[in-house]
Structures are given as C-alpha cells and as structure tokens.
Design a protein around this motif. Structure first.
Motif, mmCIF file in Angstrom:
data_model
loop_
_atom_site.group_PDB
_atom_site.id
_atom_site.type_symbol
_atom_site.label_atom_id
_atom_site.label_comp_id
_atom_site.label_asym_id
_atom_site.label_seq_id
_atom_site.Cartn_x
_atom_site.Cartn_y
_atom_site.Cartn_z
ATOM 1 N N LEU A 504 0.748 -1.203 -0.203
ATOM 2 C CA LEU A 504 0.133 0.145 0.435
ATOM 3 C C LEU A 504 0.728 0.923 -0.278
ATOM 4 C CD1 LEU A 504 -2.922 1.401 0.129
ATOM 5 C CD2 LEU A 504 -3.112 0.886 2.420
ATOM 6 N N LYS A 505 2.002 0.872 0.948
ATOM 7 C CA LYS A 505 2.358 2.310 0.666
ATOM 8 C C LYS A 505 3.413 2.676 -0.842
ATOM 9 C CE LYS A 505 3.688 2.367 5.897
ATOM 10 N NZ LYS A 505 4.804 1.656 6.635
ATOM 11 N N VAL A 506 4.313 1.529 -1.111
ATOM 12 C CA VAL A 506 4.706 1.940 -2.388
ATOM 13 C C VAL A 506 3.098 1.851 -3.416
ATOM 14 C CG1 VAL A 506 5.144 0.255 -4.491
ATOM 15 C CG2 VAL A 506 6.181 -0.093 -1.624
ATOM 16 N N LEU A 507 2.166 1.374 -3.594
ATOM 17 C CA LEU A 507 1.174 1.991 -4.435
ATOM 18 C C LEU A 507 0.894 3.823 -4.238
ATOM 19 C CD1 LEU A 507 -2.299 0.613 -4.672
ATOM 20 C CD2 LEU A 507 -2.060 2.676 -4.341
ATOM 21 N N LEU A 508 1.369 3.943 -2.583
ATOM 22 C CA LEU A 508 0.594 5.800 -2.245
ATOM 23 C C LEU A 508 2.043 6.609 -3.038
ATOM 24 C CD1 LEU A 508 -1.031 5.282 1.169
ATOM 25 C CD2 LEU A 508 -2.379 5.788 -0.795
ATOM 26 N N GLU A 509 3.067 6.162 -2.483
ATOM 27 C CA GLU A 509 3.754 6.850 -3.946
ATOM 28 C C GLU A 509 4.233 6.449 -4.983
ATOM 29 O OE1 GLU A 509 9.250 6.613 -3.030
ATOM 30 O OE2 GLU A 509 7.406 5.250 -1.729
ATOM 31 N N LYS A 510 3.823 5.640 -6.016
ATOM 32 C CA LYS A 510 3.609 5.672 -6.894
ATOM 33 C C LYS A 510 2.503 6.636 -7.347
ATOM 34 C CE LYS A 510 5.703 1.318 -8.435
ATOM 35 N NZ LYS A 510 5.182 -0.020 -9.243
ATOM 36 N N LEU A 511 1.667 6.878 -6.593
ATOM 37 C CA LEU A 511 0.501 7.803 -6.774
ATOM 38 C C LEU A 511 1.062 8.888 -6.726
ATOM 39 C CD1 LEU A 511 -2.508 7.914 -8.083
ATOM 40 C CD2 LEU A 511 -3.235 7.209 -5.526
ATOM 41 N N ARG A 512 1.533 9.373 -5.554
ATOM 42 C CA ARG A 512 2.086 10.682 -5.678
ATOM 43 C C ARG A 512 2.488 11.376 -6.953
ATOM 44 N NH1 ARG A 512 3.306 14.220 -1.106
ATOM 45 N NH2 ARG A 512 4.909 15.571 -1.869
ATOM 46 N N ASP A 513 3.541 10.419 -7.015
ATOM 47 C CA ASP A 513 4.864 10.826 -8.099
ATOM 48 C C ASP A 513 3.946 10.646 -9.377
ATOM 49 O OD1 ASP A 513 6.728 11.357 -6.025
ATOM 50 O OD2 ASP A 513 7.359 8.417 -6.827
#
Length: 530
Positions: A504-513
């Motif tokens: 989930l943290k990976v997903l949110l980081e990719k989404l932010r970028d």
C-alpha cells in the motif's frame, strides 16, 4: 438454377467436411474454409444474437468495478508474464474489495468448520477443535442426507437462519428477530434482487429507486436491467459524505415529476465513500421513508469495518425499533450482510443473508417463489455465513485464536485507512475524506482543464483517462469515480485499502509521483484546488 447451384455447393461442402471423403478423390475442407465459401456465396447463416438483437437493458448495464480499466490491467498482467516490458514489474490491483486476492489470510475457525462440513470424515480427526466439530455436525444435520452437496430449502438451511436471527438479536441489543424473516443469499448481491418485486408501472407510474451518489454500481446495474428509474441523491462530500435529509427531499420531489418513487437504498458503512452514518442520519432517513411510503434497502455488509474510534455502526433495524412501534411495525425494511467483507473477506464462498421486515404475507409467499427459481444459495457459502454469525464463544477452545486473527485483520485495516487518508492529503490536487469504515478511499482529484479537454477529444471521462494513464505508467489499477457517480465537474477514483501495508505504501508513493507529474504535464494558469 441459382438455388440448384447453392444446394449442390452446400452438399459438396458437407461431403468434404464430414465422413471419409478421400475415397471419392475429393479434398477435405476445414470448417473455416467451408465458412469462407458459404460467406462468398451469400449463404452464411446469420447469428441470432447480435448487438442489434441484444436486450437493450443488458447493454445499459454498467459495472465499473470490473470495467475496461480492469480488462486492460489483465492484459498488461498477462504481458508481463510473457516477458513484455513495462515501466513496472507488477500490476497492483486496488480496484475491488477482494481481501484474499490482496494477501489476507483466511480465518482459521471458519475454514475448519467449512472443511469439516465438506469432508465429514475429518470429524474423526484430532487435528480439529471440538467447537468447530460441534458447529459442523449441527450444520450437516440440517442438510439433506447430512451432506453439503444437497440442495437446501430456497430460503436456506433452517438452523443457519436461526443462528442469523440470534446474531441479529445480540448485535441489536435485544431487538427481536424472527428467523422466518431471514433469507440466505448468494452473497449480498443476490439479496439486492428483491428489487425485482418492487418495479412496476409504465411512464410516470414507473417505479423509481433512490440511490446514493456516489454508489456501488450493482445498484445502477440492477435498476437498468429492470428498466426502473434511477433517482440520484448526492452525499455531502464537504461533510465526510454524510447523508443530508434536505437532499433526499429535493431528489424525491424532482423525481415525482416523471416516476413513482418506491424504494430508497442506503449503503452503511459507505461504498465507495467509506463514511459511517450517524444514528441521527439513519433516523432521518427512516422518518423520511415512513412519511413518503418508501421501501428501505439497507446494505450493511461492512458493519464490522468501522475504524474511527468515535464512531460506531448502527443497524437500520435497531434504530427503527427505537423509533417506536408505529415505525417498527410498518416500515418495510430489507437489510443485507455477507461473508465477503468484514474481517473474513470470504468473497469466493458467496455467502450472505437478508432480513426482510413488515412484508405483506401474500407478497412474502411471492418472494419465496422468486427465490425458489434459483433453487438455493451455495450450501458451502451458507456454512461460511453461519460461522460469521456464530463465532467461538469466550469459553470455547477456538476463541483466543479466532479473536486474535479477527483483531489483527481489523487493526491492520484501521491502520491502512489512516495511512491512506494522511498520505493522499499530502499530494497537491488530491483531497481525501477520512476513511471511517468499509474498505475504500474515494479521494477527489484535480484534473487540469487541458487534460479535461484531451479526455473529451478521446471520448472518455477525464477520470477514466487519468486512471488509464496511471495503470499504463505505474501498474496501479484503480476505478474512476465516474463509474460510481459524482457531482458534475468533480473527479475522483476509488481505491481499496486491502493491499499489504508495504505494498500500500508503494502504491501511494507511485500514485503521488504520478499525480504531480500529471499536473505538470497539463499545467495551466489555474492552481490545483485543495
């Protein structure tokens, strides 16, 4: 002559596609070759079912949760497996509330009971606790031939319906529940089919169904299939997606001009919006339904998924009871629950129930008739539902492990709900309300005017283009808000909070970028709205 020629041609093709033709010195045609010859001679059989002859109500049905974005994600996933290159190594599917597919482990006790019911020889094994065996024996005694493989009554296995009634009484602190009002279903989705009984009339007398916007697309799909009239009432995004009674009145009065409103649907906790409705809000809805003579459908499949410590789940039935006999004995209410959500996440078992109050006795017989057409829900799913409503008690051997597993699942979901909300709210151009319950965030996203215009030129909604780009560039699969409904000029997406915390943290980081890059790509003079 033309008829004779065609008859000879067809006979020749039959000879060459059937039987031992080599003895006649003829060439054998493949089915494909025969098809080409017939088509060229204008004698190709037309298909009975085409897009022109398809039931128009089927074409009107849309279900965004498994729509084109998800199809595209599947294609990309297969491509990755075959060695195709993408700017990512995996597809992260956050489009659907499928807990086990996202890595959640099954609840041990539930699987033990279902295993014992499925393979009764295991009842002699010392590997299974006695409380699981006791439940399995009781369920099997209620099954024809003491086998899970037999049909049950159309309403479900009697002893499981009785357990559901006991569960509801305990959940609602003593509000009486009659097991004769309990109907076991193939997931909660099957229970929604009670809408079939509520749709009638033509023109301005056609039945109207009030649904929240944003909504779970099952409701709009069912309404389209039944040719009912969809009546949208908008949840208040600026107030954590609360339900505003004034908005109900507005929607109802406007709809009366072109249909006959007969049903109001509520999803609590909310899907896709993740809100938990207050008791006052529920009382307002029930009073409104009483005054306007509406049938109430309460989708309560996320009743165990409440994460905000200052909130709690209130069942519509309990609030209706507390409003007094005038309401409790008259308002028609169908409420739904399921094995698919909560802490168990057992989507594949397709277990669920609905409780229906104050149904006319003759109509009740018609409901049983309607249910009998599909014979019965999966009996294994019924067994799984029984464990949800009849879990281990504190004095039983499986209680400690069950409680530990249940608490771990709900605790992790609460943590991920908070991480999701907090992270999304740090991204310029994204605003996310608190994820108070359920399994989803439904943030509002700013899409620059230039991107909106490009999406329109491509014939798609702006948030569809956004989610498609997100998938193609990051491998993240979300559902555009347009698939759930939203106010004109606003854009959202729905994402589940079900991936593991790390993923989930990976997903949110990719989404932010991605979102920051997207804003820069379509930058204009207008600043993002927070």
């Amino acid at each position: 002559l033309q008829h004779h020629h065609t008859a000879c041609l067809v006979q020749s093709i039959r000879l060459k596609t059937q039987g031992p033709v080599e003895q006649y010195g003829l060439k054998r045609f493949s089915t494909a070759e025969a098809t080409v010859i017939l088509r060229e001679n204008g004698k190709m059989r037309e298909k009975t079912l085409t897009m022109d002859t398809l039931n128009p109500q089927v074409k009107a049905v849309e279900y965004a949760v498994r729509g084109p974005i998800v199809t595209k994600a599947g294609d990309i996933e297969r491509g990755l497996q075959q060695g195709q290159k993408h700017p990512f190594t995996e597809v992260i599917k956050a489009n659907i509330g499928d807990s086990h597919a996202m890595g959640q482990k099954p609840i041990t006790f539930l699987r033990q009971v279902v295993a014992l019911c499925s393979f009764p020889e295991l009842l002699n094994s010392s590997s299974f606790p006695e409380d699981a065996k006791q439940r399995a024996r009781r369920i099997l005694q209620g099954c024809g031939g003491q086998s899970l493989g037999s049909y049950s009554a159309s309403q479900g296995v009697d002893c499981i319906r009785q357990d559901v009634a006991v569960y509801i009484e305990q959940r609602d602190k003593g509000v009486p529940a009659d097991w004769d009002n309990i109907y076991l279903t193939t997931g909660a989705s099957d229970g929604i089919s009670i809408l079939k009984m509520l749709v009638s009339g033509q023109g301005r007398s056609r039945s109207g169904v009030m649904i929240p916007i944003p909504q779970y697309p099952l409701y709009s799909a069912a309404i389209s299939e039944l040719e009912a009239v969809q009546i949208n009432y908008y949840l208040d995004e600026d107030n954590c997606w609360a339900l505003d009674i004034n908005e109900l009145h507005r929607a109802y009065q406007a709809a009366k001009e072109h249909c006959h409103p007969r049903v109001i649907c509520i999803i609590n906790p909310g899907n896709p919006t993740g809100q938990v409705q207050s008791r006052k809000c529920i009382e307002d809805v029930l009073h409104f339904a009483y005054e306007e003579n509406l049938f109430v459908m309460s989708d309560e499949v996320y009743q165990d998924n409440v994460y905000s410590p200052d909130l709690q789940f209130h069942s519509f039935k309990k609030v209706l009871y507390e409003m007094g006999p005038e309401y409790f004995n008259t308002v028609e209410l169908a409420s739904f629950h399921s094995t698919s959500k909560g802490y168990s996440g057992e989507c594949g078992f397709r277990g669920g129930y609905m409780e229906v109050l104050n149904l006319d006795l003759e109509v009740k017989a018609q409901l049983v008739k309607l249910l009998s057409v599909r014979l019965c829900p999966p009996v294994s799913g019924q067994a799984a539902m029984d464990v949800i409503v009849n879990p281990p008690l504190p004095h039983e051997p499986s209680y400690l492990q069950f409680h530990k597993e249940k608490s771990a699942v709900l605790g992790a979901l609460a943590e991920k709900a908070q991480v999701t909300e907090q992270t999304l709210n740090t991204v310029p151009g994204i605003k996310c309300n608190p994820v108070q319950g359920a399994m989803y965030a439904f943030p509002r996203i700013f899409i620059p005017p230039r991107a909106v215009e490009e999406a329109k030129s491509l014939g798609m909604s702006p948030d569809m283009m956004y989610c498609l780009r997100l998938l193609e560039e990051t491998g993240i699969c979300l559902v555009p808000g347009s698939g759930f409904g939203q106010r004109e000029g606003t854009y959202h997406f729905r994402m589940t909070i079900l991936p593991t915390t790390e993923k989930l943290k990976v997903l949110l980081e990719k989404l932010r970028d991605f979102h920051i890059k997207f804003l820069k790509e379509y930058a204009s003079l207008e600043e993002p709205k927070r």
